[in-house]
Design an enzyme around this catalytic site. Sequence first.
Site, PDB file in Angstrom:
ATOM      1  N   LYS A  68       0.864  -1.057  -0.216  1.00 60.45           N
ATOM      2  CA  LYS A  68       0.485  -0.234   0.256  1.00 60.45           C
ATOM      3  C   LYS A  68       0.740   1.475  -0.065  1.00 60.45           C
ATOM      4  CE  LYS A  68      -3.160  -1.737  -0.608  1.00 60.45           C
ATOM      5  NZ  LYS A  68      -3.288  -2.289  -2.037  1.00 60.45           N
ATOM      6  N   GLY A  70       2.090   2.534  -2.890  1.00 57.62           N
ATOM      7  CA  GLY A  70       2.418   2.737  -4.428  1.00 57.62           C
ATOM      8  C   GLY A  70       3.005   1.836  -5.302  1.00 57.62           C
ATOM      9  N   TRP A  73       2.213   1.711  -9.063  1.00 61.41           N
ATOM     10  CA  TRP A  73       2.687   2.240  -9.290  1.00 61.41           C
ATOM     11  C   TRP A  73       3.738   2.780  -9.544  1.00 61.41           C
ATOM     12  CZ3 TRP A  73       2.870   8.342  -6.577  1.00 61.41           C
ATOM     13  CH2 TRP A  73       2.802   9.186  -7.924  1.00 61.41           C
ATOM     14  N   HIS A 144       8.436  -7.082  -1.228  1.00 57.64           N
ATOM     15  CA  HIS A 144       7.802  -6.475   0.195  1.00 57.64           C
ATOM     16  C   HIS A 144       8.965  -6.434   1.026  1.00 57.64           C
ATOM     17  CE1 HIS A 144       3.905  -4.958  -1.686  1.00 57.64           C
ATOM     18  NE2 HIS A 144       3.483  -6.541  -1.496  1.00 57.64           N
ATOM     19  N   ARG A 168       5.947   5.501   2.307  1.00 53.94           N
ATOM     20  CA  ARG A 168       4.194   6.217   2.595  1.00 53.94           C
ATOM     21  C   ARG A 168       4.798   6.725   3.658  1.00 53.94           C
ATOM     22  NH1 ARG A 168      -1.145   5.117   0.034  1.00 53.94           N
ATOM     23  NH2 ARG A 168      -2.324   7.096  -0.622  1.00 53.94           N
ATOM     24  N   SER A 176      -4.540   3.252   3.431  1.00 56.65           N
ATOM     25  CA  SER A 176      -5.366   1.993   2.642  1.00 56.65           C
ATOM     26  C   SER A 176      -4.817   0.215   3.469  1.00 56.65           C
ATOM     27  CB  SER A 176      -3.271   2.343   1.938  1.00 56.65           C
ATOM     28  OG  SER A 176      -3.923   1.715   0.750  1.00 56.65           O
ATOM     29  N   TYR A 237       6.098   8.380  -1.456  1.00 57.93           N
ATOM     30  CA  TYR A 237       5.295   8.570  -2.747  1.00 57.93           C
ATOM     31  C   TYR A 237       4.829   9.956  -2.949  1.00 57.93           C
ATOM     32  CZ  TYR A 237       0.045   7.311  -4.183  1.00 57.93           C
ATOM     33  OH  TYR A 237      -1.138   7.582  -4.313  1.00 57.93           O
ATOM     34  N   ARG A 303      -7.452   3.067  -5.567  1.00 57.16           N
ATOM     35  CA  ARG A 303      -8.794   3.453  -4.407  1.00 57.16           C
ATOM     36  C   ARG A 303      -8.627   5.255  -4.485  1.00 57.16           C
ATOM     37  NH1 ARG A 303     -10.300   5.343   0.762  1.00 57.16           N
ATOM     38  NH2 ARG A 303      -7.183   5.198   1.025  1.00 57.16           N
TER      39      ARG A 303
HETATM   40  P1  A3P Z   1      -5.001   4.691  -1.712  1.00 55.65           P
HETATM   41  O1  A3P Z   1      -5.678   3.429  -0.779  1.00 55.65           O
HETATM   42  O2  A3P Z   1      -4.585   5.711  -0.356  1.00 55.65           O
HETATM   43  O3  A3P Z   1      -6.032   4.911  -2.598  1.00 55.65           O
HETATM   44  P2  A3P Z   1       0.292  -0.846  -3.253  1.00 55.65           P
HETATM   45  O4  A3P Z   1      -0.088  -0.663  -4.636  1.00 55.65           O
HETATM   46  O5  A3P Z   1       1.391  -0.555  -2.902  1.00 55.65           O
HETATM   47  O6  A3P Z   1      -1.208  -2.006  -2.798  1.00 55.65           O
HETATM   48  O7  A3P Z   1      -0.499   0.626  -3.172  1.00 55.65           O
HETATM   49  C1  A3P Z   1      -2.022   1.089  -3.354  1.00 55.65           C
HETATM   50  C2  A3P Z   1      -1.851   2.093  -3.193  1.00 55.65           C
HETATM   51  O8  A3P Z   1      -1.177   3.312  -3.762  1.00 55.65           O
HETATM   52  C3  A3P Z   1      -3.531   2.683  -3.279  1.00 55.65           C
HETATM   53  O9  A3P Z   1      -3.491   4.330  -1.894  1.00 55.65           O
HETATM   54  C4  A3P Z   1      -3.517   3.094  -4.462  1.00 55.65           C
HETATM   55  O10 A3P Z   1      -5.034   3.668  -5.219  1.00 55.65           O
HETATM   56  C5  A3P Z   1      -2.293   4.063  -5.003  1.00 55.65           C
HETATM   57  N1  A3P Z   1      -2.061   4.141  -6.090  1.00 55.65           N
HETATM   58  C6  A3P Z   1      -2.803   2.975  -6.969  1.00 55.65           C
HETATM   59  N2  A3P Z   1      -1.598   3.373  -8.254  1.00 55.65           N
HETATM   60  C7  A3P Z   1      -1.686   4.419  -8.445  1.00 55.65           C
HETATM   61  C8  A3P Z   1      -1.035   5.637  -9.322  1.00 55.65           C
HETATM   62  N3  A3P Z   1      -0.503   5.634 -10.347  1.00 55.65           N
HETATM   63  N4  A3P Z   1      -0.619   6.720  -8.632  1.00 55.65           N
HETATM   64  C9  A3P Z   1      -0.931   7.002  -7.257  1.00 55.65           C
HETATM   65  N5  A3P Z   1      -1.586   6.356  -6.771  1.00 55.65           N
HETATM   66  C10 A3P Z   1      -1.230   5.015  -7.157  1.00 55.65           C
END
Ligand code: A3P
Length: 337
Positions: A68, A70, A73, A144, A168, A176, A237, A303
């Site tokens: 969680k 990012g 991303w 991870h 983050r 998240s 992040y 999300r």
């Molecule tokens: P939120 O739940 O705060 O929206 P991971 O990929 O490590 O599981 O992290 C997921 C988090 O990254 C979620 O945060 C998700 O919405 C956010 N996320 C996913 N794609 C993203 C992007 N392209 N840019 C920024 N945040 C992103």
Amino acid sequence: DTNNNRDNGTETSLDLSKEGAGRHGLGSNILYQYQGFWCSADEIQSVKDFQQNFKALDADLMLATLPKSGSIWLKALAFGIVNRINYPNSNNYHQHPLLTVSPHDLVPFIDFKHLHPDHSLLDFTKTSPTPHDHDSPCRLIATHVPYPSLAESIKNPAINCKIVYLCRNPQDTFISMWVFMNKVRPVMNNNNSSLSIDEAFEFFYEGVSQFGPFWDHVLGYWKESVENPHKVLFLKYEDLKKEPKIQIKKLAEFMGYSFSIEEERSGVIEDIISLCSFEHLKNLDVNKNGYWQNLIESKIYFRKGEVGDWKNYLTPLMVDRLDRLMEEKLHGSRLVF
Ligand code: A3P
């Protein structure tokens, strides 16, 4: 004592009695402490396999995160940067793999080998640098696993494999994770009861979260990035959100895929930013309607994608407790959120 849980790296079978009692921590399954961090029994098995069999190559790029932070991303950005040579026409992305394949499938997690045993990249004994279906010039691998528990060959200074760590702020990571875990618990362990924010907070605060404690995870990579800046790049992040161009240039340079002046002039960096933006990825059919490992709906990886959503959930007392805890845990490290 977490050291009691360290094994000597020679066993292949999993004896959970050695890992101490499992706990209903902030995870989708019961969590066990293994080498000081918490994860499910299946994950421990995958991590042991990784530790014992993974052979890092010079060109390998490891993308390390806590869940969680990012991860998806970072996977998209790194894939976009490394493969831009294969998809050079900035206005014509219709063939780009990111449009039709989830970043989680383009850059799989080594920690979940039990969930995708057929993935060619996860054949740890394979040394070919052409790991997946797309012609990537190097292996991009996600994990991870905390720094001290990475496979030894990754940490070996003689091997020029590099690590990018994305962290983050703890408040947003926690929210998240809490929302995500409540969505996956029914799927992963048939548990329909949701975890209240109070229960989840206590687990996070105690460090009982997937691959946590949070502070040990970030500090492990932070320390290494300070001591070996050529080996480990530490990104946040929040910085990626605030100044994507600067951070992405830094990321590309570190990975050995710097943008040329010509590329900068022609807007290649902006193209990668928009290709990988939250809004763009979230609305692609593969990410809207697909499944990860035929199990988890891809859409739950997208999300809100914002900084500061925690303000909508945490009580002032929780904020205060987390602030104090972080102050204590990060004291002396010069790492601040
Ligand atoms: P939120 O739940 O705060 O929206 P991971 O990929 O490590 O599981 O992290 C997921 C988090 O990254 C979620 O945060 C998700 O919405 C956010 N996320 C996913 N794609 C993203 C992007 N392209 N840019 C920024 N945040 C992103």
